[in-house]
Design an enzyme around this catalytic site. Sequence first.
Site, PDB file in Angstrom:
ATOM      1  N   TYR A   1      -3.545  20.608 -14.166  1.00 16.55           N
ATOM      2  CA  TYR A   1      -2.101  20.753 -14.289  1.00 16.55           C
ATOM      3  C   TYR A   1      -1.607  20.196 -15.624  1.00 16.55           C
ATOM      4  O   TYR A   1      -2.037  19.120 -16.045  1.00 16.55           O
ATOM      5  CB  TYR A   1      -1.400  20.009 -13.153  1.00 16.55           C
ATOM      6  CG  TYR A   1      -1.562  20.678 -11.816  1.00 16.55           C
ATOM      7  CD1 TYR A   1      -1.047  21.954 -11.575  1.00 16.55           C
ATOM      8  CD2 TYR A   1      -2.236  20.047 -10.788  1.00 16.55           C
ATOM      9  CE1 TYR A   1      -1.193  22.565 -10.339  1.00 16.55           C
ATOM     10  CE2 TYR A   1      -2.385  20.635  -9.550  1.00 16.55           C
ATOM     11  CZ  TYR A   1      -1.864  21.898  -9.337  1.00 16.55           C
ATOM     12  OH  TYR A   1      -2.010  22.495  -8.127  1.00 16.55           O
TER      13      TYR A   1
ATOM     14  N   LYS B   1      -4.426  -8.787   5.421  1.00 13.17           N
ATOM     15  CA  LYS B   1      -3.222  -7.946   5.536  1.00 13.17           C
ATOM     16  C   LYS B   1      -3.496  -6.580   4.910  1.00 13.17           C
ATOM     17  O   LYS B   1      -4.538  -6.390   4.259  1.00 13.17           O
ATOM     18  CB  LYS B   1      -2.050  -8.633   4.839  1.00 13.17           C
ATOM     19  CG  LYS B   1      -2.259  -8.831   3.329  1.00 13.17           C
ATOM     20  CD  LYS B   1      -1.173  -9.685   2.715  1.00 13.17           C
ATOM     21  CE  LYS B   1      -1.481  -9.928   1.242  1.00 13.17           C
ATOM     22  NZ  LYS B   1      -0.576 -10.909   0.643  1.00 13.17           N
TER      23      LYS B   1
ATOM     24  N   MET C   1      -3.999  16.662  -6.515  1.00 10.56           N
ATOM     25  CA  MET C   1      -3.933  16.120  -5.157  1.00 10.56           C
ATOM     26  C   MET C   1      -5.317  15.938  -4.533  1.00 10.56           C
ATOM     27  O   MET C   1      -5.610  14.912  -3.909  1.00 10.56           O
ATOM     28  CB  MET C   1      -3.076  17.039  -4.279  1.00 10.56           C
ATOM     29  CG  MET C   1      -2.837  16.500  -2.886  1.00 10.56           C
ATOM     30  SD  MET C   1      -1.875  17.634  -1.863  1.00 10.56           S
ATOM     31  CE  MET C   1      -0.255  17.480  -2.576  1.00 10.56           C
TER      32      MET C   1
HETATM   33  C1  PLP Z   1      -1.511 -11.860  -0.042  1.00  5.18           C
HETATM   34  C2  PLP Z   1      -1.400 -13.337   0.011  1.00  5.18           C
HETATM   35  C3  PLP Z   1      -2.491 -14.157  -0.349  1.00  5.18           C
HETATM   36  C4  PLP Z   1      -3.771 -13.613  -0.944  1.00  5.18           C
HETATM   37  O1  PLP Z   1      -3.575 -13.312  -2.324  1.00  5.18           O
HETATM   38  P1  PLP Z   1      -4.787 -12.804  -3.243  1.00  5.18           P
HETATM   39  O2  PLP Z   1      -4.193 -12.753  -4.599  1.00  5.18           O
HETATM   40  O3  PLP Z   1      -5.156 -11.455  -2.738  1.00  5.18           O
HETATM   41  O4  PLP Z   1      -5.878 -13.773  -3.092  1.00  5.18           O
HETATM   42  C5  PLP Z   1      -2.360 -15.522  -0.167  1.00  5.18           C
HETATM   43  N1  PLP Z   1      -1.213 -16.052   0.326  1.00  5.18           N
HETATM   44  C6  PLP Z   1      -0.143 -15.298   0.637  1.00  5.18           C
HETATM   45  C7  PLP Z   1       1.087 -15.946   1.151  1.00  5.18           C
HETATM   46  C8  PLP Z   1      -0.201 -13.923   0.486  1.00  5.18           C
HETATM   47  O5  PLP Z   1       0.866 -13.183   0.803  1.00  5.18           O
END
Ligand code: PLP
Length: 355
Positions: A251, A34, A299
Amino acid sequence: MRPLRATVSRSALRHNLATLRACAPKSRVMAVVKANGYGHGLLRATRGLAASDGFAVLAMSEALELRAAGYRQRILLLEGVFEAGELAAAATHDLTLVVHHEAQLRMLEEARLPAAVAVFAKLNSGMNRLGFAPECYAAAVARLTACRNVSGVTLMSHFAEADAADGVVRPLAVFQRATATLPHPVSLANSAALLRHPETHGDWVRPGIALYGASPFAGECARDFGLRPVMTLQSAIIARQTLQAGEGVGYGQSFVAERATRVGIVACGYADGYPRHAPTGTPVIVDGVLSRTLGRVSMDMMAVDLGAIDTADVGSPVELWGENLAVDAVAEAAGTIGYELLCALAPRVPVQEIE
Ligand SMILES: *Cc1c(COP(=O)(O)O)cnc(C)c1O
């Protein structure tokens, strides 16, 4: 060309997948890709992780991109569908759906689909984000099992504190109580649970961050688990300054030199994904030597200390994180976690896939 770029190592992805497999040898691996493969690029990530048994994504569009790229393994939509109109595409493309809520269950029961879909039925074991309450869970699973649109059910939950030593005890007890009479396969473990709590492994593990060679545990290095960093973010010194005692840089002039100080200006800033909150002293590697940032990250640029590095000059290489500097160490200095830094890599940074 602006010297900032990221590399993504396919061999590191392969190595990390193999390392995690060895850690949970009886489980199948659902590689979590993801958030654009945790910032590495969805397809760059899956190319390195092609040997996984499945991929977990958030959006239908990501799932369809993986099918279009030819991946045949299991693809899990981690939050299921958001509307009934997505169910037909899920069935057509053989996607597996998380079902975490009564409304999703009803959508499945009422749909007319070209094929049945596999589902992961999510239990809320204490995280209190998604999932059926323990007392409703067995009934939800029974309805899914009976549903003509469902081809198979896997029991799933997600841990809120798998990074803590005793963080899975309570949710695991909740899960075991809610599923005691259910014969279905099980999926519980994220990276932290996979690495530290073998009793959670079950049929499918779901590692994310560890695949990318970063640590799910605050203050602990992924290298200690035999994992290799996948992303290296590197740039170069594009200007040099010498501060006199009492002079500041950047800055707000938040860093003021106590003595004459050689400063390098690096082509990397918060618009590239480097954390603006990283304070003076955040680790950085300049010309192969561990150094520190100075003053506020702007930036497009940041300042680093060249004090002890005689060889450093305009053109000297700078590693922001990666091969020689754990993203976890940078994250810790900036008060965040490696996950956030990796995911925040900005689209303007060119990424090169390397072996
Ligand atoms: C993001 C996610 C994972 C992976 O988690 P990590 O800590 O990156 O290993 C596993 N299960 C679900 C449901 C997630 O949303």
